[in-house]
Write an enzyme that holds these catalytic residues in place. Structure first.
Site, PDB file in Angstrom:
ATOM      1  N   ASN A  45       0.570  -0.944   0.526  1.00  0.00           N
ATOM      2  CA  ASN A  45       0.204   0.461  -0.703  1.00  0.00           C
ATOM      3  C   ASN A  45       0.625   1.432   0.218  1.00  0.00           C
ATOM      4  O   ASN A  45       1.730   1.012   0.730  1.00  0.00           O
ATOM      5  CB  ASN A  45      -1.023   0.081   1.002  1.00  0.00           C
ATOM      6  CG  ASN A  45      -0.144   0.133   2.180  1.00  0.00           C
ATOM      7  OD1 ASN A  45       0.849  -0.642   2.729  1.00  0.00           O
ATOM      8  ND2 ASN A  45      -1.491   0.409   3.743  1.00  0.00           N
ATOM      9  N   ILE A  46       0.774   1.906  -0.566  1.00  0.00           N
ATOM     10  CA  ILE A  46       1.198   3.742  -0.851  1.00  0.00           C
ATOM     11  C   ILE A  46       0.403   4.748  -0.221  1.00  0.00           C
ATOM     12  O   ILE A  46      -0.552   4.690  -1.431  1.00  0.00           O
ATOM     13  CB  ILE A  46       1.357   3.497  -2.130  1.00  0.00           C
ATOM     14  CG1 ILE A  46       2.291   2.213  -2.965  1.00  0.00           C
ATOM     15  CG2 ILE A  46       2.445   5.004  -2.377  1.00  0.00           C
ATOM     16  CD1 ILE A  46       2.816   2.743  -4.171  1.00  0.00           C
ATOM     17  N   GLU A  47       0.620   5.507   0.381  1.00  0.00           N
ATOM     18  CA  GLU A  47      -0.373   6.167   0.997  1.00  0.00           C
ATOM     19  C   GLU A  47      -0.289   7.616   0.591  1.00  0.00           C
ATOM     20  O   GLU A  47       1.315   7.783   0.290  1.00  0.00           O
ATOM     21  CB  GLU A  47      -1.340   6.104   2.719  1.00  0.00           C
ATOM     22  CG  GLU A  47      -1.701   4.857   2.896  1.00  0.00           C
ATOM     23  CD  GLU A  47      -1.481   4.894   4.085  1.00  0.00           C
ATOM     24  OE1 GLU A  47      -1.036   6.023   5.194  1.00  0.00           O
ATOM     25  OE2 GLU A  47      -2.025   4.225   4.913  1.00  0.00           O
TER      26      GLU A  47
ATOM     27  N   CYS B 122      -3.951   0.611  -2.616  1.00  0.00           N
ATOM     28  CA  CYS B 122      -3.770  -0.133  -1.730  1.00  0.00           C
ATOM     29  C   CYS B 122      -2.575  -1.351  -2.384  1.00  0.00           C
ATOM     30  O   CYS B 122      -2.286  -1.265  -3.757  1.00  0.00           O
ATOM     31  CB  CYS B 122      -5.340  -1.537  -1.277  1.00  0.00           C
ATOM     32  SG  CYS B 122      -6.403  -0.391  -0.336  1.00  0.00           S
TER      33      CYS B 122
ATOM     34  N   GLU C 171      -3.333  -4.974  -3.031  1.00  0.00           N
ATOM     35  CA  GLU C 171      -3.638  -5.435  -4.150  1.00  0.00           C
ATOM     36  C   GLU C 171      -3.108  -5.073  -5.373  1.00  0.00           C
ATOM     37  O   GLU C 171      -3.541  -5.651  -6.131  1.00  0.00           O
ATOM     38  CB  GLU C 171      -5.332  -5.671  -3.885  1.00  0.00           C
ATOM     39  CG  GLU C 171      -5.277  -6.660  -2.787  1.00  0.00           C
ATOM     40  CD  GLU C 171      -5.646  -5.516  -1.451  1.00  0.00           C
ATOM     41  OE1 GLU C 171      -4.174  -4.350  -1.007  1.00  0.00           O
ATOM     42  OE2 GLU C 171      -5.917  -6.119  -0.135  1.00  0.00           O
TER      43      GLU C 171
ATOM     44  N   CYS D 227     -10.737  -4.665   0.437  1.00  0.00           N
ATOM     45  CA  CYS D 227     -11.031  -3.521   0.247  1.00  0.00           C
ATOM     46  C   CYS D 227     -12.289  -3.851  -0.983  1.00  0.00           C
ATOM     47  O   CYS D 227     -11.865  -4.293  -1.752  1.00  0.00           O
ATOM     48  CB  CYS D 227     -10.528  -2.038   0.512  1.00  0.00           C
ATOM     49  SG  CYS D 227     -10.353  -0.944  -1.411  1.00  0.00           S
TER      50      CYS D 227
HETATM   51  N1  THU Z   1      -5.008  -1.514   2.689  1.00  0.00           N
HETATM   52  C1  THU Z   1      -4.616  -2.000   1.414  1.00  0.00           C
HETATM   53  O1  THU Z   1      -3.748  -1.785   1.357  1.00  0.00           O
HETATM   54  N2  THU Z   1      -5.595  -3.376   1.155  1.00  0.00           N
HETATM   55  C2  THU Z   1      -6.458  -4.039   2.147  1.00  0.00           C
HETATM   56  O2  THU Z   1      -6.819  -4.925   1.755  1.00  0.00           O
HETATM   57  C3  THU Z   1      -7.422  -3.356   3.321  1.00  0.00           C
HETATM   58  C4  THU Z   1      -6.981  -2.074   3.404  1.00  0.00           C
HETATM   59  C5  THU Z   1      -4.415  -0.185   2.665  1.00  0.00           C
HETATM   60  C6  THU Z   1      -4.912   0.851   2.647  1.00  0.00           C
HETATM   61  C7  THU Z   1      -4.751   2.081   3.596  1.00  0.00           C
HETATM   62  O3  THU Z   1      -3.077   2.368   3.190  1.00  0.00           O
HETATM   63  C8  THU Z   1      -4.375   0.895   5.183  1.00  0.00           C
HETATM   64  O4  THU Z   1      -4.261  -0.622   4.484  1.00  0.00           O
HETATM   65  C9  THU Z   1      -5.987   1.416   5.823  1.00  0.00           C
HETATM   66  O5  THU Z   1      -7.048   1.403   5.236  1.00  0.00           O
END
Ligand code: THU
Length: 140
Positions: free
Chosen positions: A45-47, A56, A58, A93
């Site tokens: 994941n990259i915020e 996310c 995935e 998600c």
């Molecule tokens: N996130 C994912 O990368 N994949 C998931 O299946 C659930 C949520 C990430 C998004 C965000 O960066 C962090 O988790 C918190 O929601």
């Protein structure tokens, strides 16, 4: 899904936690996506400070793979936890389930949720995304 393949995917997904960029949530996620030809694409994941551009793990894996010419997928493994500590299953998600629906057969695509190589469970996309809307609905 062979046990050896599942374990390899769990190992690669877990390795992605080191690259996760999650300064806002602190929740690190890693993914490993298996193509039908046996190649594995990884993702984390990259915020983002503006929040909505966050991606996310995935989708990172899917977009890496599709941008390299892949469109046939067999399975994805997902691991995640606060500060990268794996204590529970991390399910994809809704947006990621929709992206899976675009490229994968919901009856056969396998989603491996893992805590460790010893603790994981496998679902089909259809189990996690029943009655999903996909290319078939548009006649594609
Ligand atoms: N996130 C994912 O990368 N994949 C998931 O299946 C659930 C949520 C990430 C998004 C965000 O960066 C962090 O988790 C918190 O929601």
């Amino acid at each position: 899904m062979e046990k050896q393949t599942a374990e390899k995917m769990i190992e690669l997904a877990t390795g992605q936690l080191a690259f996760s960029y999650a300064p806002y949530s602190g929740f690190k996620v890693g993914a490993a996506l298996l193509t039908q030809e046996g190649k594995i694409y990884t993702g984390c994941n990259i915020e983002n400070a503006a929040y909505t551009p966050s991606n996310c793990a995935e989708r990172t894996a899917f977009f890496k793979a599709v941008s390299e010419g892949e469109q046939a997928f067999e399975a994805i493994c997902i691991v995640g936890g606060k500060d990268g500590v794996l204590t529970d299953y991390t399910a994809p998600c809704g947006v990621c389930r929709q992206v899976m629906m675009e490229f994968c057969n919901p009856d056969t695509f396998q989603i491996i949720l893992a805590v460790s190589k010893e603790q994981y469970k496998i679902f089909t996309l259809k189990e996690l995304f029943p009655l999903g809307f996909g290319p078939d609905n548009l006649g594609k």
